[in-house]
Design a protein around this motif. Structure first.
Motif, PDB file in Angstrom:
ATOM      1  N   ASN A 183     -55.749  53.084  23.282  1.00 20.98           N
ATOM      2  CA  ASN A 183     -56.681  53.814  24.122  1.00 20.98           C
ATOM      3  C   ASN A 183     -56.041  54.036  25.486  1.00 20.98           C
ATOM      4  O   ASN A 183     -55.657  53.087  26.173  1.00 20.98           O
ATOM      5  CB  ASN A 183     -57.989  53.039  24.275  1.00 20.98           C
ATOM      6  CG  ASN A 183     -59.057  53.847  24.987  1.00 20.98           C
ATOM      7  OD1 ASN A 183     -58.993  54.061  26.193  1.00 20.98           O
ATOM      8  ND2 ASN A 183     -60.053  54.310  24.236  1.00 20.98           N
ATOM      9  N   SER A 184     -55.942  55.291  25.892  1.00 27.94           N
ATOM     10  CA  SER A 184     -55.225  55.628  27.114  1.00 27.94           C
ATOM     11  C   SER A 184     -56.131  55.847  28.322  1.00 27.94           C
ATOM     12  O   SER A 184     -55.636  56.115  29.419  1.00 27.94           O
ATOM     13  CB  SER A 184     -54.379  56.887  26.891  1.00 27.94           C
ATOM     14  OG  SER A 184     -55.205  57.976  26.514  1.00 27.94           O
ATOM     15  N   ASN A 185     -57.447  55.747  28.142  1.00 27.02           N
ATOM     16  CA  ASN A 185     -58.346  55.884  29.297  1.00 27.02           C
ATOM     17  C   ASN A 185     -58.206  54.667  30.217  1.00 27.02           C
ATOM     18  O   ASN A 185     -57.955  53.550  29.750  1.00 27.02           O
ATOM     19  CB  ASN A 185     -59.800  56.003  28.829  1.00 27.02           C
ATOM     20  CG  ASN A 185     -60.089  57.340  28.201  1.00 27.02           C
ATOM     21  OD1 ASN A 185     -59.576  58.360  28.637  1.00 27.02           O
ATOM     22  ND2 ASN A 185     -60.909  57.354  27.155  1.00 27.02           N
ATOM     23  N   GLU A 186     -58.375  54.892  31.520  1.00 32.52           N
ATOM     24  CA  GLU A 186     -58.326  53.778  32.459  1.00 32.52           C
ATOM     25  C   GLU A 186     -59.599  52.941  32.299  1.00 32.52           C
ATOM     26  O   GLU A 186     -60.701  53.436  32.526  1.00 32.52           O
ATOM     27  CB  GLU A 186     -58.214  54.292  33.899  1.00 32.52           C
ATOM     28  CG  GLU A 186     -56.872  54.901  34.229  1.00 32.52           C
ATOM     29  CD  GLU A 186     -55.752  53.868  34.266  1.00 32.52           C
ATOM     30  OE1 GLU A 186     -56.031  52.654  34.263  1.00 32.52           O
ATOM     31  OE2 GLU A 186     -54.575  54.281  34.300  1.00 32.52           O
ATOM     32  N   PRO A 187     -59.471  51.671  31.916  1.00 27.15           N
ATOM     33  CA  PRO A 187     -60.664  50.841  31.686  1.00 27.15           C
ATOM     34  C   PRO A 187     -61.349  50.473  32.993  1.00 27.15           C
ATOM     35  O   PRO A 187     -60.802  50.635  34.082  1.00 27.15           O
ATOM     36  CB  PRO A 187     -60.085  49.602  31.004  1.00 27.15           C
ATOM     37  CG  PRO A 187     -58.684  49.522  31.521  1.00 27.15           C
ATOM     38  CD  PRO A 187     -58.223  50.943  31.687  1.00 27.15           C
ATOM     39  N   ILE A 188     -62.551  49.954  32.864  1.00 27.99           N
ATOM     40  CA  ILE A 188     -63.341  49.481  33.998  1.00 27.99           C
ATOM     41  C   ILE A 188     -63.577  47.990  33.814  1.00 27.99           C
ATOM     42  O   ILE A 188     -63.929  47.539  32.715  1.00 27.99           O
ATOM     43  CB  ILE A 188     -64.695  50.207  34.076  1.00 27.99           C
ATOM     44  CG1 ILE A 188     -64.491  51.692  34.398  1.00 27.99           C
ATOM     45  CG2 ILE A 188     -65.613  49.562  35.107  1.00 27.99           C
ATOM     46  CD1 ILE A 188     -65.753  52.504  34.241  1.00 27.99           C
ATOM     47  N   VAL A 189     -63.402  47.226  34.871  1.00 30.21           N
ATOM     48  CA  VAL A 189     -63.746  45.804  34.850  1.00 30.21           C
ATOM     49  C   VAL A 189     -64.987  45.604  35.715  1.00 30.21           C
ATOM     50  O   VAL A 189     -65.013  46.015  36.878  1.00 30.21           O
ATOM     51  CB  VAL A 189     -62.601  44.926  35.370  1.00 30.21           C
ATOM     52  CG1 VAL A 189     -63.010  43.448  35.349  1.00 30.21           C
ATOM     53  CG2 VAL A 189     -61.339  45.126  34.539  1.00 30.21           C
ATOM     54  N   VAL A 190     -65.999  44.990  35.132  1.00 31.39           N
ATOM     55  CA  VAL A 190     -67.197  44.612  35.885  1.00 31.39           C
ATOM     56  C   VAL A 190     -67.036  43.152  36.269  1.00 31.39           C
ATOM     57  O   VAL A 190     -66.936  42.281  35.406  1.00 31.39           O
ATOM     58  CB  VAL A 190     -68.473  44.801  35.035  1.00 31.39           C
ATOM     59  CG1 VAL A 190     -69.700  44.370  35.824  1.00 31.39           C
ATOM     60  CG2 VAL A 190     -68.611  46.252  34.585  1.00 31.39           C
ATOM     61  N   SER A 191     -66.985  42.887  37.573  1.00 31.04           N
ATOM     62  CA  SER A 191     -66.845  41.504  38.050  1.00 31.04           C
ATOM     63  C   SER A 191     -67.979  41.220  39.017  1.00 31.04           C
ATOM     64  O   SER A 191     -67.832  41.310  40.231  1.00 31.04           O
ATOM     65  CB  SER A 191     -65.478  41.298  38.712  1.00 31.04           C
ATOM     66  OG  SER A 191     -65.220  39.924  38.900  1.00 31.04           O
ATOM     67  N   ASN A 192     -69.112  40.891  38.443  1.00 30.03           N
ATOM     68  CA  ASN A 192     -70.357  40.719  39.192  1.00 30.03           C
ATOM     69  C   ASN A 192     -70.903  39.312  38.976  1.00 30.03           C
ATOM     70  O   ASN A 192     -72.070  39.119  38.655  1.00 30.03           O
ATOM     71  CB  ASN A 192     -71.385  41.761  38.719  1.00 30.03           C
ATOM     72  CG  ASN A 192     -71.983  42.543  39.861  1.00 30.03           C
ATOM     73  OD1 ASN A 192     -71.414  42.635  40.930  1.00 30.03           O
ATOM     74  ND2 ASN A 192     -73.148  43.123  39.639  1.00 30.03           N
ATOM     75  N   ALA A 193     -69.988  38.315  39.101  1.00 28.47           N
ATOM     76  CA  ALA A 193     -70.347  36.915  38.908  1.00 28.47           C
ATOM     77  C   ALA A 193     -70.966  36.709  37.521  1.00 28.47           C
ATOM     78  O   ALA A 193     -70.544  37.344  36.558  1.00 28.47           O
ATOM     79  CB  ALA A 193     -71.262  36.437  40.034  1.00 28.47           C
ATOM     80  N   CYS A 194     -71.972  35.859  37.434  1.00 36.14           N
ATOM     81  CA  CYS A 194     -72.517  35.457  36.133  1.00 36.14           C
ATOM     82  C   CYS A 194     -73.307  36.556  35.433  1.00 36.14           C
ATOM     83  O   CYS A 194     -73.601  36.436  34.242  1.00 36.14           O
ATOM     84  CB  CYS A 194     -73.391  34.220  36.294  1.00 36.14           C
ATOM     85  SG  CYS A 194     -72.509  32.804  36.966  1.00 36.14           S
ATOM     86  N   ILE A 195     -73.678  37.622  36.159  1.00 38.36           N
ATOM     87  CA  ILE A 195     -74.429  38.708  35.517  1.00 38.36           C
ATOM     88  C   ILE A 195     -73.500  39.786  34.966  1.00 38.36           C
ATOM     89  O   ILE A 195     -73.974  40.822  34.485  1.00 38.36           O
ATOM     90  CB  ILE A 195     -75.464  39.320  36.475  1.00 38.36           C
ATOM     91  CG1 ILE A 195     -74.796  40.155  37.579  1.00 38.36           C
ATOM     92  CG2 ILE A 195     -76.341  38.242  37.096  1.00 38.36           C
ATOM     93  CD1 ILE A 195     -75.786  40.981  38.387  1.00 38.36           C
TER      94      ILE A 195
END
Length: 547
Positions: free
Chosen positions: A112-124
């Motif tokens: 997969n060549s799309n730029e991924p997204i990381v969600v870093s919103n603590a425990c949620i």
């Protein structure tokens, strides 16, 4: 509309969703006391693999879904990762641990060549990642989204929670009068969602609604009024007659469980069955929202409400409809609720029904009201320079003294939070609006590439074998979303607060309009906030509003 079409769980309890569900139904737990897991770290009770590597765990979770490789590789598919600290365990050996680089390697493992997204919103993070997926699909931005949540334990993470005195020495007891704290856990979970109706016959559920709200109270302590969780519950409640149960956070800490009982009581949901799953896995951090949603959905498909392991005696101010034993139900929807550091809270409502229509959300027409750009050498507000005599971190403090001056918490913040705080102050001071009025209609959506690596380095120095003094005040700022919490607390903002880790500033642009899909959101403080260390940084923030 979104269709849930595949999932997979990997945990120390079992591998695979069905084996994991069977283990939970049998009352098994993977929680054990570990006496020599990491140098210097005191014994702790947790759910751990014997040996695991974070990136490979994420890849294996996706493989376990057995989804069509062509879908995974499609340009219409986006990978969204949910994690609190990713591969921070490698920080003692190398600084090549940027979350986005890891996310890209995980996506590339499936061509997969799309730029991924990381969600870093603590425990949620896990629930926020599912809300992000729902928004992207409803808006037609992508046809498919692969959501992966995972965290693994390390001296970095365990020592931090120990510094807060938050860990129980024995298996946790959510909502019980004798609860002593939480247990940590390792896991990975993956869910594949699609908006493509040709997959509808494979669907076994859908996310009906989601909400993210801040307590605007404290960066590490739950709100005594349950403000954020109450707002989330109220927003996703829907028809209570269709609601089988609420799967809560249930960390078994004194104040979190009490806060959730207050929020549920305020939402008039005290009679609805409640369960918590931390007694089987511990708190799996970035995996928790996904793992617990997947298990809850599969249990509901069997007509079951999973029991709360460890619960015996009611231990919260407001009674809850909670049971250590598995119960039956004929209802077909549930709510998943989470809360975390930075005052963040999130909830989704999930149905086991197959949607019958493919609906798209309208994206609001937006305009920018004001804009600030800060580098180590300059500051501009709406394109006009602001005079400064200092450079780097000293410049931020100069701006604080010139434009704020009465908020000493500034000096406790890490460099990332200081940068966001000063940028937001300059933005908001330029508006013709009353400050410090409680409001839930303004979101805070920020992003960067390096997460909070600068403060990770600082905390890592406190846990070296020859210099071991883990500090809770340093550890809490190793979560990038704390900056959004600081801004929310300062301004009494109860709206959405979210933090994304992406490759570059252009990636956040498509995400911001989607935040206006949340009910009541009228404006957003948003943008790029990168901090390499105290003297090297960049903030480019805007305040945008609906037209």
């Amino acid at each position: 509309m979104n269709y849930i079409i595949a999932d997979h769980i990997i945990s120390p309890l079992a591998v695979g969703t069905e084996p994991t569900l069977e283990a939970v139904l049998a009352g098994r737990s993977a929680l054990r006391v570990h006496t020599d897991a990491f140098p210097c770290v005191e014994p702790f009770c947790a759910s751990r693999f014997e040996e695991v590597q974070w990136e490979q765990l994420c890849i294996d979770a996706v493989k376990g879904t057995k989804i069509d490789p062509a879908l995974l590789a499609s340009p219409d598919t986006l990978f969204v990762l949910s994690t609190t600290k990713g591969n921070v365990s490698l920080l003692a050996e190398t600084e090549d641990i940027l979350l986005h680089d890891s996310a890209r390697r995980i996506a590339h493992a499936f061509a997969n060549s799309n730029e991924p997204i990381v969600v870093s919103n603590a425990c949620i993070s896990g629930v926020c990642a599912l809300i992000t997926a729902q928004r992207l699909l409803d808006a037609g931005t992508y046809r498919h989204v692969v959501v992966v949540g995972s965290d693994v334990l390390s001296a970095f993470i365990v020592s931090g929670f120990q510094s807060f005195k938050a860990l129980s020495p024995s298996p946790c007891k959510p909502f019980d009068a004798a609860r002593q704290g939480l247990n940590l856990g390792e896991a990975a979970a993956c869910m594949v969602l699609t908006a493509d109706e040709q997959w509808a016959n494979r669907s076994y559920g859908s996310i009906l609604s989601g909400a993210i709200h801040n307590d605007a109270n404290h960066i590490s302590a739950p709100s005594r009024t349950g403000e954020g969780s109450y707002r989330c519950l109220s927003e996703v409640m829907g028809d209570r007659n269709d609601l089988a149960f609420i799967n809560v956070h249930g960390t078994a800490t004194l104040y979190n469980d009490e806060m959730e009982s207050v929020a549920i009581h305020r939402a008039n949901l005290s009679d609805i069955p409640v369960n918590a799953l931390k007694g089987y896995f511990g708190h799996t951090l970035g995996a928790a929202g996904l793992l617990e949603t997947i298990l809850s959905l599969h249990a509901l498909r069997r007509g079951l409400i999973l029991g709360t392991r460890g619960y015996q005696t009611p231990g919260t101010t407001h009674p809850l409809n909670i049971d250590p034993q598995t119960r039956t139900t004929n209802k077909r929807e549930f709510i998943k609720l989470l809360s975390g550091f930075g005052g963040c809270n999130a909830a989704i409502r999930v149905t086991m029904e197959t949607p019958i229509a493919n609906l798209t959300s309208e994206i609001s027409n937006l305009k920018s009201l004001t804009e600030v750009h800060i580098t180590p050498n300059s500051v501009t507000l709406n394109g006009a320079p602001i005079a400064v005599t200092s450079r780097g971190g000293a410049m931020l403090t100069e701006l604080y003294r010139a434009y704020v001056g009465d908020y000493p918490k500034y000096f406790k913040m890490d460099p990332l939070a200081r940068l966001g705080f000063i940028a937001s102050e300059l933005l908001l001071r330029s508006l013709c609006e009353e400050r410090f009025v409680p409001r839930a209609d303004r979101a805070i959506i920020l992003a960067n590439r390096s997460s909070c690596l600068a403060n990770d380095r600082e905390y890592q120095r406190t846990i070296m074998p020859d210099n071991y003094y883990p500090s809770p005040s340093v550890f809490v700022y190793t979560l990038p979303n704390i900056v959004t919490g600081e801004i929310a607390i300062r301004n009494s903002y109860y709206g959405e607060t979210s933090f994304y880790v992406v490759d570059n500033e252009s990636q956040i642009a498509p995400l911001v309009p989607l935040s206006f899909a949340q009910k009541g959101t009228q404006s957003a403080l948003t943008g790029w906030i990168e901090c390499h260390d105290a003297d090297h940084f960049e903030a480019h923030l805007k305040l945008i509003t609906k037209i």
